[in-house]
Motif scaffolding. Structure first.
Motif, PDB file in Angstrom:
ATOM      1  N   TYR A 130      76.768  36.065   7.060  1.00 38.96           N
ATOM      2  CA  TYR A 130      76.906  37.173   7.999  1.00 38.96           C
ATOM      3  C   TYR A 130      77.030  36.682   9.441  1.00 38.96           C
ATOM      4  CZ  TYR A 130      76.376  41.850   9.878  1.00 38.96           C
ATOM      5  OH  TYR A 130      76.605  43.035  10.535  1.00 38.96           O
ATOM      6  N   LEU A 131      76.217  35.716   9.830  1.00 39.04           N
ATOM      7  CA  LEU A 131      76.239  35.253  11.216  1.00 39.04           C
ATOM      8  C   LEU A 131      77.528  34.520  11.552  1.00 39.04           C
ATOM      9  CD1 LEU A 131      72.577  34.008  11.806  1.00 39.04           C
ATOM     10  CD2 LEU A 131      73.601  36.198  12.391  1.00 39.04           C
ATOM     11  N   ALA A 186      72.947  41.877  13.617  1.00 38.18           N
ATOM     12  CA  ALA A 186      72.865  41.373  12.247  1.00 38.18           C
ATOM     13  C   ALA A 186      72.002  42.249  11.349  1.00 38.18           C
ATOM     14  CB  ALA A 186      72.317  39.945  12.251  1.00 38.18           C
ATOM     15  N   LEU A 227      79.918  36.912  13.284  1.00 41.82           N
ATOM     16  CA  LEU A 227      79.605  37.478  14.595  1.00 41.82           C
ATOM     17  C   LEU A 227      80.331  36.703  15.687  1.00 41.82           C
ATOM     18  CD1 LEU A 227      75.758  38.159  14.323  1.00 41.82           C
ATOM     19  CD2 LEU A 227      77.658  39.736  13.942  1.00 41.82           C
ATOM     20  N   ARG A 252      74.782  27.997  14.368  1.00 36.30           N
ATOM     21  CA  ARG A 252      75.116  27.826  15.785  1.00 36.30           C
ATOM     22  C   ARG A 252      74.808  26.434  16.335  1.00 36.30           C
ATOM     23  NH1 ARG A 252      77.951  31.607  14.961  1.00 36.30           N
ATOM     24  NH2 ARG A 252      77.799  33.652  15.986  1.00 36.30           N
ATOM     25  N   VAL A 267      66.858  34.903   9.053  1.00 37.10           N
ATOM     26  CA  VAL A 267      67.722  35.074  10.225  1.00 37.10           C
ATOM     27  C   VAL A 267      67.521  33.935  11.213  1.00 37.10           C
ATOM     28  CG1 VAL A 267      66.063  36.544  11.448  1.00 37.10           C
ATOM     29  CG2 VAL A 267      68.489  36.731  11.961  1.00 37.10           C
ATOM     30  N   VAL A 281      71.674  38.712  18.675  1.00 38.09           N
ATOM     31  CA  VAL A 281      72.024  38.403  17.292  1.00 38.09           C
ATOM     32  C   VAL A 281      71.335  39.351  16.314  1.00 38.09           C
ATOM     33  CG1 VAL A 281      71.923  36.639  15.505  1.00 38.09           C
ATOM     34  CG2 VAL A 281      72.495  35.997  17.847  1.00 38.09           C
ATOM     35  N   TYR A 333      70.510  31.178  11.841  1.00 41.87           N
ATOM     36  CA  TYR A 333      71.033  31.016  13.201  1.00 41.87           C
ATOM     37  C   TYR A 333      71.079  29.547  13.602  1.00 41.87           C
ATOM     38  CZ  TYR A 333      71.492  31.584  18.247  1.00 41.87           C
ATOM     39  OH  TYR A 333      71.930  31.507  19.539  1.00 41.87           O
ATOM     40  N   MET A 374      72.449  35.398   5.224  1.00 40.25           N
ATOM     41  CA  MET A 374      72.478  35.473   6.680  1.00 40.25           C
ATOM     42  C   MET A 374      73.443  34.453   7.275  1.00 40.25           C
ATOM     43  SD  MET A 374      70.744  38.001   7.429  1.00 40.25           S
ATOM     44  CE  MET A 374      71.138  37.729   9.147  1.00 40.25           C
TER      45      MET A 374
END
Length: 302
Positions: free
Chosen positions: A184-185, A215, A188, A115, A107, A211, A111, A181
């Motif tokens: 999935y992220l 998540a 978001l 991001r 995760v 997050v 991230y 992940m």
């Protein structure tokens, strides 16, 4: 008012009919036949294993499906014959540690990859996908030689230990968990993070407070896939462990190989041990079922 209510009812009925037509890909009779066939393919072998586990070895060798004299003696014998207790303990420790580490590290890694923009980001993402195409059997010898060389240089025993097996599984599970992940992220909303950043929250606080709670389905899926990798593996576990650090899968394989060539193999105990080893995975799926559905379908609809 009556006309409006009738129109609303008609619209609702037509909408539900359209949804049913869209979701139903096959005619109902054919769908029933296919579902029944799929259930039979899964349930018949499972029932055979269960009935064989409560049956005697001679009756199983004769090909009897239903036991004439059911007994639970096989479930009490496997703890001494197979040595399943230590194997299950090693599997739970190693596979659970790999699942927790992959869920935690993936995760944070995902991230950063999703991001933040930096040089080499796309290369890392493509590498994560490309690593999945490499067969694990090709890496068995390199990993063994690497750990042996590291042990001779550092003076630390790696092969034959639980943490050495943990490092092996982490090497293969972390890229796949990270890619889960990342997928999935990406789904978001960024608006929540932007609002928190405007309020003065740091990136670490955004990750831990916003997050990660959102998540959880993806984290659970990443952890479960990593757990299954460590739980079901036989190849690496048979090479990287000693008799006291064998996992349950290796214990079953060794027990099955020792029964070959015998007068009457201990079929009942083999079936009972197989069912006992399958129970933790089934319980894991039942507990985290609702997270699995959300995590596996993440990224399917944008």
């Amino acid at each position: 008012m009556t006309t409006t209510a009738v129109r609303r009812t008609t619209a609702t009925t037509s909408t539900s009919n359209r949804r049913e037509e869209v979701t139903r890909l096959l005619p109902r009779p054919l769908l029933i036949v296919i579902v029944t066939a799929l259930l039979a393919m899964v349930l018949v072998p499972t029932l055979y294993i269960f009935f064989a586990s409560i049956n005697s070895d001679i009756q199983v060798a004769r090909g009897e499906f239903f036991p004439s004299e059911p007994t639970l003696a096989n479930y009490s014998k496997i703890w001494t014959t197979v040595g399943l207790g230590r194997g299950l303990m090693n599997s739970v420790i190693v596979a659970g540690s790999v699942a927790a580490a992959c869920a935690f590290l993936s995760v944070f890694t995902a991230y950063v990859l999703v991001r933040f923009a930096f040089r080499g980001r796309l290369t890392i993402l493509r590498t994560l996908v490309g690593l999945q195409s490499i067969p694990g059997t090709l890496l068995l010898l390199p990993v063994f030689v690497l750990f042996s060389s590291a042990a001779s240089v550092l003076g630390i025993q790696i092969i034959g230990t639980r943490w050495g097996l943990f490092l092996t599984y982490l090497t293969f599970a972390l890229p796949f968990s990270t890619w889960i992940m990342v997928t999935y992220l990406r789904g978001l909303p960024r608006e929540l993070e932007e609002a928190a950043r405007i309020d003065g929250a740091s990136s670490l606080k955004i990750l831990t407070r916003i997050v990660i709670p959102l998540a959880w389905p993806g984290i659970v899926v990443a952890g479960i896939f990593a757990f299954l990798l460590g739980w079901n593996d036989v190849l690496f576990a048979s090479v990287m462990t000693r008799p006291d650090t064998r996992t349950a899968a290796v214990a079953l394989q060794v027990f099955g190989s020792t029964q070959e060539g015998g007068a009457v193999p201990i079929y009942g105990q083999m079936m009972a041990a197989a069912l006992v080893c399958a129970v933790p995975v089934v319980v894991l799926y039942l507990v985290f079922q609702r997270y699995l559905v959300g995590g596996l379908t993440a990224g399917g609809v944008k």
